[in-house]
Design a protein around this motif. Structure first.
Motif, PDB file in Angstrom:
ATOM      1  N   ASP A  11       0.881  -1.053  -0.070  1.00  0.00           N
ATOM      2  CA  ASP A  11      -0.017  -0.020  -0.065  1.00  0.00           C
ATOM      3  C   ASP A  11       1.016   1.343  -0.146  1.00  0.00           C
ATOM      4  N   GLY A  12       2.019   1.167  -0.640  1.00  0.00           N
ATOM      5  CA  GLY A  12       2.723   2.379  -0.968  1.00  0.00           C
ATOM      6  C   GLY A  12       3.675   2.712   0.187  1.00  0.00           C
ATOM      7  N   VAL A  13       3.960   2.082   1.265  1.00  0.00           N
ATOM      8  CA  VAL A  13       4.737   2.166   2.311  1.00  0.00           C
ATOM      9  C   VAL A  13       5.730   0.963   2.685  1.00  0.00           C
ATOM     10  N   CYS A  14       6.726   1.101   3.523  1.00  0.00           N
ATOM     11  CA  CYS A  14       7.638   0.120   3.719  1.00  0.00           C
ATOM     12  C   CYS A  14       6.999  -0.594   5.048  1.00  0.00           C
ATOM     13  N   VAL A  15       6.996  -2.168   4.712  1.00  0.00           N
ATOM     14  CA  VAL A  15       6.563  -2.842   5.799  1.00  0.00           C
ATOM     15  C   VAL A  15       7.221  -3.977   5.861  1.00  0.00           C
ATOM     16  N   ARG A  16       6.969  -4.876   7.222  1.00  0.00           N
ATOM     17  CA  ARG A  16       7.428  -6.200   7.299  1.00  0.00           C
ATOM     18  C   ARG A  16       6.264  -6.998   7.739  1.00  0.00           C
ATOM     19  N   ALA A  25       0.897  -6.551   8.886  1.00  0.00           N
ATOM     20  CA  ALA A  25       2.093  -5.706   8.455  1.00  0.00           C
ATOM     21  C   ALA A  25       2.491  -4.921   9.426  1.00  0.00           C
ATOM     22  N   THR A  26       3.742  -4.653   9.890  1.00  0.00           N
ATOM     23  CA  THR A  26       4.021  -3.508  10.570  1.00  0.00           C
ATOM     24  C   THR A  26       4.777  -2.401   9.587  1.00  0.00           C
ATOM     25  N   ILE A  27       4.425  -1.157   9.878  1.00  0.00           N
ATOM     26  CA  ILE A  27       4.993   0.070   8.849  1.00  0.00           C
ATOM     27  C   ILE A  27       6.294   0.162   9.500  1.00  0.00           C
ATOM     28  N   PHE A  28       7.331   0.374   8.697  1.00  0.00           N
ATOM     29  CA  PHE A  28       8.743   0.732   9.184  1.00  0.00           C
ATOM     30  C   PHE A  28       9.032   2.254   8.469  1.00  0.00           C
ATOM     31  N   SER A  29       8.294   2.795   7.635  1.00  0.00           N
ATOM     32  CA  SER A  29       8.605   3.889   6.976  1.00  0.00           C
ATOM     33  C   SER A  29       7.418   4.282   6.045  1.00  0.00           C
ATOM     34  N   ILE A  30       7.135   5.536   5.994  1.00  0.00           N
ATOM     35  CA  ILE A  30       6.058   5.661   5.134  1.00  0.00           C
ATOM     36  C   ILE A  30       6.524   6.371   3.745  1.00  0.00           C
ATOM     37  N   ASP A  31       7.843   6.545   3.753  1.00  0.00           N
ATOM     38  CA  ASP A  31       8.507   7.262   2.693  1.00  0.00           C
ATOM     39  C   ASP A  31       9.449   6.293   2.059  1.00  0.00           C
ATOM     40  N   ALA A  65       5.332   4.250  -5.755  1.00  0.00           N
ATOM     41  CA  ALA A  65       6.600   3.864  -4.939  1.00  0.00           C
ATOM     42  C   ALA A  65       7.838   3.386  -5.336  1.00  0.00           C
ATOM     43  N   VAL A  66       7.552   2.329  -6.361  1.00  0.00           N
ATOM     44  CA  VAL A  66       8.755   1.673  -6.891  1.00  0.00           C
ATOM     45  C   VAL A  66       9.596   2.809  -7.729  1.00  0.00           C
ATOM     46  N   ALA A  67       8.703   3.670  -8.465  1.00  0.00           N
ATOM     47  CA  ALA A  67       9.530   4.648  -9.397  1.00  0.00           C
ATOM     48  C   ALA A  67      10.336   5.724  -8.423  1.00  0.00           C
TER      49      ALA A  67
END
Length: 99
Positions: A11-16, A25-31, A65-67
């Motif tokens: 969903d566009g954020v960094c997770v584990r 999922a735990t969000i580690f960064s929104i950027d 997000a990939v771009a």
């Protein structure tokens, strides 16, 4: 030895994910781009990027997000998740992915 730090995108954020469960999922960064810059600044030579939504849906989902990650760093990026055709491979190679 080459270490490959990984950014998993959901969903566009960094997770584990917890035990690989998409709904845990735990969000580690929104950027994601900033996270990628932190890895590059730390001296890593490669970045491993995974579109988790894409892996589940069978098509690229986190393209923005990939771009943003590709545009934010100068180290090579390898990408997985939702890439199921040669057209998708060509798209990401042309967009700047190394593999």
């Amino acid at each position: 030895m080459i270490l490959y730090p990984a950014i998993d995108l959901k969903d566009g954020v960094c997770v584990r994910l917890l035990r690989g469960e998409m709904d845990r999922a735990t969000i580690f960064s929104i950027d994601p781009a900033e996270q990628a810059r932190e890895f590059a600044d730390a001296g890593f030579e490669w970045l491993h990027l995974v579109d988790l939504n894409g892996a589940v849906e069978g098509r690229p989902v986190n393209s923005d997000a990939v771009a943003s990650v590709i545009g934010a760093i100068d180290i090579p990026v390898q990408l997985g998740g939702g890439i199921r055709s040669l057209e998708a491979v060509e798209h990401w190679l042309n967009a700047g992915c190394a593999r």
